[in-house]
Write a protein that holds these residues in place. Sequence first.
Motif, PDB file in Angstrom:
ATOM      1  N   TYR A   1       2.956  -3.677  -4.716  1.00  0.00           N
ATOM      2  CA  TYR A   1       4.359  -4.120  -4.734  1.00  0.00           C
ATOM      3  C   TYR A   1       5.127  -3.229  -5.696  1.00  0.00           C
ATOM      4  O   TYR A   1       5.530  -3.659  -6.766  1.00  0.00           O
ATOM      5  N   PRO A   2       5.340  -1.981  -5.335  1.00  0.00           N
ATOM      6  CA  PRO A   2       5.900  -1.039  -6.312  1.00  0.00           C
ATOM      7  C   PRO A   2       7.333  -1.339  -6.695  1.00  0.00           C
ATOM      8  O   PRO A   2       7.803  -0.883  -7.729  1.00  0.00           O
ATOM      9  N   THR A   3       8.030  -2.118  -5.881  1.00  0.00           N
ATOM     10  CA  THR A   3       9.445  -2.333  -6.195  1.00  0.00           C
ATOM     11  C   THR A   3       9.711  -3.730  -6.758  1.00  0.00           C
ATOM     12  O   THR A   3      10.854  -4.094  -6.987  1.00  0.00           O
ATOM     13  N   TYR A   4       8.643  -4.501  -6.929  1.00  0.00           N
ATOM     14  CA  TYR A   4       8.845  -5.834  -7.514  1.00  0.00           C
ATOM     15  C   TYR A   4       9.093  -5.720  -9.010  1.00  0.00           C
ATOM     16  O   TYR A   4       8.888  -4.677  -9.619  1.00  0.00           O
ATOM     17  N   GLU A   5       9.485  -6.831  -9.584  1.00  0.00           N
ATOM     18  CA  GLU A   5       9.677  -6.889 -11.037  1.00  0.00           C
ATOM     19  C   GLU A   5       8.797  -7.982 -11.601  1.00  0.00           C
ATOM     20  O   GLU A   5       9.073  -9.165 -11.363  1.00  0.00           O
ATOM     21  N   PRO A   6       7.733  -7.750 -12.319  1.00  0.00           N
ATOM     22  CA  PRO A   6       7.161  -6.423 -12.614  1.00  0.00           C
ATOM     23  C   PRO A   6       6.435  -5.854 -11.389  1.00  0.00           C
ATOM     24  O   PRO A   6       5.892  -6.605 -10.591  1.00  0.00           O
ATOM     25  N   PRO A   7       6.393  -4.528 -11.259  1.00  0.00           N
ATOM     26  CA  PRO A   7       5.735  -3.919 -10.104  1.00  0.00           C
ATOM     27  C   PRO A   7       4.224  -4.057 -10.178  1.00  0.00           C
ATOM     28  O   PRO A   7       3.662  -4.207 -11.267  1.00  0.00           O
ATOM     29  N   GLU A   8       3.580  -3.998  -9.033  1.00  0.00           N
ATOM     30  CA  GLU A   8       2.115  -3.957  -9.011  1.00  0.00           C
ATOM     31  C   GLU A   8       1.673  -2.717  -8.255  1.00  0.00           C
ATOM     32  O   GLU A   8       2.137  -2.456  -7.137  1.00  0.00           O
ATOM     33  N   PHE A   9       0.811  -1.936  -8.891  1.00  0.00           N
ATOM     34  CA  PHE A   9       0.363  -0.689  -8.264  1.00  0.00           C
ATOM     35  C   PHE A   9      -1.119  -0.752  -7.926  1.00  0.00           C
ATOM     36  O   PHE A   9      -1.943  -0.125  -8.566  1.00  0.00           O
ATOM     37  N   GLY A  10      -1.462  -1.561  -6.956  1.00  0.00           N
ATOM     38  CA  GLY A  10      -2.860  -1.584  -6.516  1.00  0.00           C
ATOM     39  C   GLY A  10      -2.931  -0.952  -5.142  1.00  0.00           C
ATOM     40  O   GLY A  10      -2.241  -1.391  -4.219  1.00  0.00           O
ATOM     41  N   ILE A  11      -3.719   0.123  -5.007  1.00  0.00           N
ATOM     42  CA  ILE A  11      -3.666   0.837  -3.727  1.00  0.00           C
ATOM     43  C   ILE A  11      -4.818   0.464  -2.789  1.00  0.00           C
ATOM     44  O   ILE A  11      -4.998   1.101  -1.756  1.00  0.00           O
ATOM     45  N   LEU A  12      -5.577  -0.559  -3.136  1.00  0.00           N
ATOM     46  CA  LEU A  12      -6.680  -0.926  -2.250  1.00  0.00           C
ATOM     47  C   LEU A  12      -6.224  -1.153  -0.797  1.00  0.00           C
ATOM     48  O   LEU A  12      -6.874  -0.670   0.136  1.00  0.00           O
ATOM     49  N   PRO A  13      -5.098  -1.845  -0.589  1.00  0.00           N
ATOM     50  CA  PRO A  13      -4.658  -2.024   0.800  1.00  0.00           C
ATOM     51  C   PRO A  13      -4.420  -0.686   1.514  1.00  0.00           C
ATOM     52  O   PRO A  13      -4.755  -0.534   2.686  1.00  0.00           O
ATOM     53  N   LEU A  14      -3.852   0.264   0.771  1.00  0.00           N
ATOM     54  CA  LEU A  14      -3.549   1.566   1.381  1.00  0.00           C
ATOM     55  C   LEU A  14      -4.836   2.334   1.674  1.00  0.00           C
ATOM     56  O   LEU A  14      -4.991   2.939   2.736  1.00  0.00           O
ATOM     57  N   LEU A  15      -5.751   2.291   0.689  1.00  0.00           N
ATOM     58  CA  LEU A  15      -7.045   2.967   0.865  1.00  0.00           C
ATOM     59  C   LEU A  15      -7.791   2.399   2.070  1.00  0.00           C
ATOM     60  O   LEU A  15      -8.271   3.140   2.932  1.00  0.00           O
ATOM     61  N   LEU A  16      -7.836   1.061   2.106  1.00  0.00           N
ATOM     62  CA  LEU A  16      -8.559   0.433   3.208  1.00  0.00           C
ATOM     63  C   LEU A  16      -7.890   0.724   4.541  1.00  0.00           C
ATOM     64  O   LEU A  16      -8.556   0.923   5.565  1.00  0.00           O
ATOM     65  N   ALA A  17      -6.565   0.771   4.534  1.00  0.00           N
ATOM     66  CA  ALA A  17      -5.858   1.069   5.774  1.00  0.00           C
ATOM     67  C   ALA A  17      -6.189   2.478   6.248  1.00  0.00           C
ATOM     68  O   ALA A  17      -6.447   2.712   7.435  1.00  0.00           O
ATOM     69  N   SER A  18      -6.202   3.428   5.315  1.00  0.00           N
ATOM     70  CA  SER A  18      -6.569   4.793   5.686  1.00  0.00           C
ATOM     71  C   SER A  18      -7.972   4.819   6.248  1.00  0.00           C
ATOM     72  O   SER A  18      -8.247   5.450   7.271  1.00  0.00           O
TER      73      SER A  18
END
Lengths: 285, 265, 298
Positions: C58-75
């Motif tokens: 959730y990079p645009t939330y306040e505070p943001p969360e930068f966990g890329i597991l969803p992106l990695l798994l999607a790739s």
Amino acid sequence: MKKEFSQKIGFSFISLCMFLTVLFLFSIIFFIVVNGIRVISWEFLTQMPKEAMTAGGIAPAIVGTFYLTLGSIIFSLPLGIACAIYLCEYSPKSYVVNIIRFSINNLAGVPSVVFGLFGLTIFVKYLGFGVSILSGSLTLAILVLPLIISASNEAILAVPQSLREASLSLGATKWQTIKKVVLPTALPGILTGIILSIGRTAGETAPILFTAAVFYLKGYPKSIFSEVMALPYHIYALMTEGLYPDKQVKIAFGCALILLFLVLLFSSVAIYLRNKHKNIYGYGN
Amino acid sequence: MDMGTKEICKVSYFDSIKIRAEDINFFYGKKHALKDINLNILKNQVTAIIGPSGCGKTTFIRILNRMHELIPDALLTGRIFLDGQDILSSCIDPTEVRRRVGMVFQKPNPFPKSIFENVSYGLKVNGIRDKNFIEDKVVEALKKSALWDEVKDRLDDNALKLSGGQQQRLCIARCLAVKPEVILFDEPCASLDPISTAKIEELIVELKKNYTIIIVTHNMQQAARVSDYTAFFLLGELIEFGRTGDIFKSPQDKRTEDYITGRFG
Amino acid sequence: MKFSMRGFKEKLYRNVLSILAFSSLFFLGSIVLVLFKEGLPIFKKVNFFEFVWGRFWYPTYEPPEFGILPLLLASFQVTLGAMFVCVPLGIGSALYLNEIASFKQRKIMKSLVEILAMIPSIIYGFFGIAILVPFLQNLLNLPTGLCAFSASLVLGIMATPTVCSISEDALSYVPRSFKEASFALGANRWQTLVKVVIPAAGSGISSAVILGMSRVVGETMVVLMLAGGAAVIPKTFFEPVRPMTAAIAAEMGEVAMGSDHYHALFAIAIILFFITFVFNVIAESISRKYRLKLGLGQ
């Protein structure tokens, strides 16, 4: 007879694979041609977009792709040929060759979006070229560099060693030999590489996303520091941006057809030339 | 092995030595390709170098115009004198040596350019710009190589259109145009038919009036037909050197005799 | 005088060329440098483990969360899916070209495959979004056709010519004598293919598969247009996902330069770069060993 049976099954399976491959690829081409051909007209190719991208032509995108491609070749060609000459003619130490080959192979494998990030950081921001033809061309140039090098490399290696020896034995220097014998003889092969690279750069989208391309421009680009429209980006933008998706799809089909046509034309010419020039010399190895 | 010197002393040709090879040793990596070669090449004579394949004969003549420098991982010791000057010395420009010592190769290797451009190439790379001069030299070279009558009407044709024998004579013309003093022939007829071969041989005999010629061949009849002197190489060694007639009629060394009579090689 | 001038020029050309020859290395190095310089700052905010293993992007939330597991798994998911398409099709076609096709057919088809391999990915992406997605949505009655399945299918078709072309090269390097020896022992063509040719070309074929994989992982436009874009951990093939490349391409246009989000996108690019880098190195070393084994030199 079990033996014959398994052969039958096996051969049917691999024939089916071939058939499916050809079927899939041709159906892609088929759908694009059938839907695209309806939109294509002289006006479509030569006019500006009109009415919020729902009508008119795609001329600026064609011109933009032309500029970007030309720019990238201008930058990558001298560099690529120089690298190939050095590798083939100056026989550097084997560890040097290995390092260079390693970097060429790996540069070729870098994902195109990473080139985009690199171009954004270095050309757009750091060197201050902004989102422009120059930034886009430079980014694309680095992307096709490996392709140009390997094509030139192959072409130069195919020049028979005996021609080099003949030239040197007449008192020519190494550089004279390269300039007057090796490069002219390798030219058809190098040309093939250039044409392939043109086909490749014309279709690249991710590297120009943040470095060169915009969805809409009021006129044609004025200088190398102008933003530019480009065919592949235009297709993407028509499908994902704008207000009238239904009308935009038609134009996107037209763009896709033009791009597909250009790329297939360039790559077929290149592959035809390459097959034709294989073993043009009746002598030597 | 200084038989060459002895032979020459005997015939008192000492003042007409064109090329003198002294203690030549050559290594490709670990392979000792030439072993202590001492040999004198006489001016305006045809010297044939014979021997079975792999005996180092081609390697040897490549050293004479410093073409061996193209081979990576090679090591050469010894000296080559051309008119008394050591041409292997590092202060001598190899391109100058190669201009003075021309070479004709095994397979005809014309450049994929026009006939005219092929012959004028050597002049141009040696810095000659005068068009009329170049034209005269091209015609002269083509005449000397007995090709003029066949190509005078089509100097702008691509050289690759010529037949194999014509291509080889074109390569000779190309070599003659730069006015070399010595011409090295590396099995010039290896890929030619008998008629073309005869023409080339005739030409070689003709050329010796003005040039010093060295020809590598594995065809002994050819050596006997065209050469005045013959050197026999075996496994990197110079076994015997002498007048061609003597070598073929009464070889001194058993190995030479075996080779000439076809017992091996 | 002339000589020294000539010698000087020769040296000059040599030196200039040798400098230019290192351009590829220079660019490769610069790319790595740029990625690290712009990507590493994110690890001051989140540690590496949280970044790679974090379940929420959730990079645009306040505070943001930068966990890329969803992106990695999607790739990972779309790559795996694409492999199911391009491996059988690519290798099968290569076997067909090598074993069944006549000489003439093979020559034409090989050129054709090479030409098809040049079709830009935007064309595949466009085909997917304009034709395939609506078609699949109707056919399979999906809530949305923009999903991992569509992206995998199109990526697989896209990578097939590459896999086919490189595998066919590997097959054609297998010496004739291997086949003849097998025929002489009474094996038929299929047995020879399975027991002799494929094992002999095995490492060449596997390097083709790895290169195909590398191409698929790094591919941007197709997944950007077709995968749907939801940064959630994928559960099935029929829901929208957001692979790494799509995240970079979609979000880079909107982030503020120098923000955490910006650095996070570069950090994703570092991971992406190293995945493809490793694939390429493996593929290259396999194919080099393979060529050495068959005595083909470099």
